[in-house]
Enzyme design. Structure first.
Site, PDB file in Angstrom:
ATOM      1  N   THR A   1       0.851  -1.182   0.000  1.00  0.00           N
ATOM      2  CA  THR A   1       0.000   0.000   0.000  1.00  0.00           C
ATOM      3  C   THR A   1       0.890   1.237   0.000  1.00  0.00           C
ATOM      4  O   THR A   1       2.128   1.136   0.032  1.00  0.00           O
ATOM      5  CB  THR A   1      -0.962   0.017   1.202  1.00  0.00           C
ATOM      6  OG1 THR A   1      -1.956   1.035   0.999  1.00  0.00           O
ATOM      7  CG2 THR A   1      -0.233   0.283   2.515  1.00  0.00           C
ATOM      8  N   PHE A   2       0.253   2.388  -0.031  1.00  0.00           N
ATOM      9  CA  PHE A   2       0.984   3.662  -0.074  1.00  0.00           C
ATOM     10  C   PHE A   2       0.655   4.497   1.158  1.00  0.00           C
ATOM     11  O   PHE A   2      -0.480   4.507   1.641  1.00  0.00           O
ATOM     12  CB  PHE A   2       0.592   4.453  -1.332  1.00  0.00           C
ATOM     13  CG  PHE A   2       1.102   5.875  -1.329  1.00  0.00           C
ATOM     14  CD1 PHE A   2       2.425   6.151  -1.647  1.00  0.00           C
ATOM     15  CD2 PHE A   2       0.272   6.933  -0.983  1.00  0.00           C
ATOM     16  CE1 PHE A   2       2.905   7.453  -1.619  1.00  0.00           C
ATOM     17  CE2 PHE A   2       0.728   8.246  -0.956  1.00  0.00           C
ATOM     18  CZ  PHE A   2       2.056   8.495  -1.285  1.00  0.00           C
TER      19      PHE A   2
ATOM     20  N   CYS B   1      -2.994  -3.213  -1.899  1.00  0.00           N
ATOM     21  CA  CYS B   1      -3.329  -4.367  -1.055  1.00  0.00           C
ATOM     22  C   CYS B   1      -3.460  -5.656  -1.866  1.00  0.00           C
ATOM     23  O   CYS B   1      -4.078  -6.626  -1.393  1.00  0.00           O
ATOM     24  CB  CYS B   1      -4.592  -4.101  -0.244  1.00  0.00           C
ATOM     25  SG  CYS B   1      -4.432  -2.664   0.837  1.00  0.00           S
TER      26      CYS B   1
END
Length: 302
Positions: free
Chosen positions: A143-144, A237
């Protein structure tokens, strides 16, 4: 890993709708937050400790990761140095439960199940975006994290809260949903798909936790005004055909483009939602535990 692409929305929705569990789970009403006890009795709720919160501003991810590791180790050592009969006595501890709130400079992080799986050329591609890449011990996949995203790291001793890990994670999901509801946004969970969603295909918050000897770390990331371009560089994800969305974009879609969804505006709402869902007082950390506050501040300055 291939760059995520945006498929035809109608095709995505058809596929999601064809999965009865997913579509019905999102369409069904969620448990009312006002009735949420996270499976605890009234007597247990009356015994919950006060949680201290602290907002650290923007902290590099690696520094925040090390801070969590050291804080968890310090808490575990303090709690388990006590005789078992005394571990529930909060007066015998210096360190308190803490809700750590912060933002990160741009960074992609990956969960423990994907350690070593990202190819070197893909990591190099992410670095070329002027973005760090870190593998962690949390659950979940890539994820970020970045500016405009409110990240929360609850550091709780679950036994003090009469919580199993599953109920703790449910509480985090409820906290995000309650925060979104304040802005008129309906957010829910979808069985089999981690995070908090505002539609069957759009995720407003990611969750990934770690629990060691009942002490929690990592937590959630709520997209407030996050630039969605960063998510388009990955498959968030690891979920094909699903995208991230921010509160800012959602408010624009609801015809309220001037609604303040900055981290500064969302933070007090989330703090209140966390207290409501977990059934405890949440106060400034420096008032709850000066020792914990000092320990965290010193780690952040390193």
């Amino acid at each position: 890993m291939a760059i995520a692409s945006i498929r035809n929305f109608g095709q995505i929705l058809s596929r999601v709708q064809s999965h009865p569990t997913t579509y019905r789970a999102f369409s069904a009403a969620t448990t009312g937050i006002s009735d949420c006890t996270l499976s605890r009795t009234a007597e247990q709720l009356s015994q919950l400790p006060t949680i201290g919160y602290v907002y650290l501003g923007e902290v590099p991810y690696r520094k925040a990761l090390e801070m969590q590791k050291q804080l968890c180790r310090r808490r575990i050592d303090e709690i388990y140095a006590l005789p078992q009969a005394d571990r529930a006595d909060l007066n015998l501890r210096q360190f308190s439960d803490t809700l750590i709130l912060l933002q990160h400079p741009p960074v992609y992080t990956n969960g423990r199940r994907n350690h070593g799986k990202l190819q070197p050329d893909e990591i190099e591609r992410l670095h070329a975006l002027d973005c760090d890449y870190v593998e962690t011990n949390r659950g979940g996949e890539i994820t970020f994290h970045g500016p405009g995203q409110l990240v929360g790291y609850p550091n709780l001793y679950l036994k003090d809260h009469f919580l199993a890990t599953k109920c703790f994670v449910k509480g985090l999901e409820y906290t995000i949903a309650e925060t979104c509801a304040h802005f008129g946004i309906e957010a829910k969970t979808i069985p089999g798909f981690p995070g908090v969603w505002t539609s069957p295909t759009q995720k407003v918050a990611a969750l990934g936790t770690h629990v060691q000897r009942y002490v929690t770390s990592h937590g959630f990331a709520l997209n407030c005004t996050t630039d969605m371009k960063w998510f388009r560089e990955i498959i968030p994800c690891g979920l094909e055909g699903k995208t991230a969305i921010s509160l800012q974009t959602l408010m624009e879609q609801h015809g309220k483009p001037n609604c303040d969804t900055s981290v500064d505006a969302v933070l007090p709402v989330l703090r209140q939602s966390f207290a409501k869902v977990f059934g405890c007082n949440v106060k400034p950390l420096e008032d709850v535990s000066p020792a914990t506050f000092k320990f965290i501040q010193e780690l952040v300055k390193l």
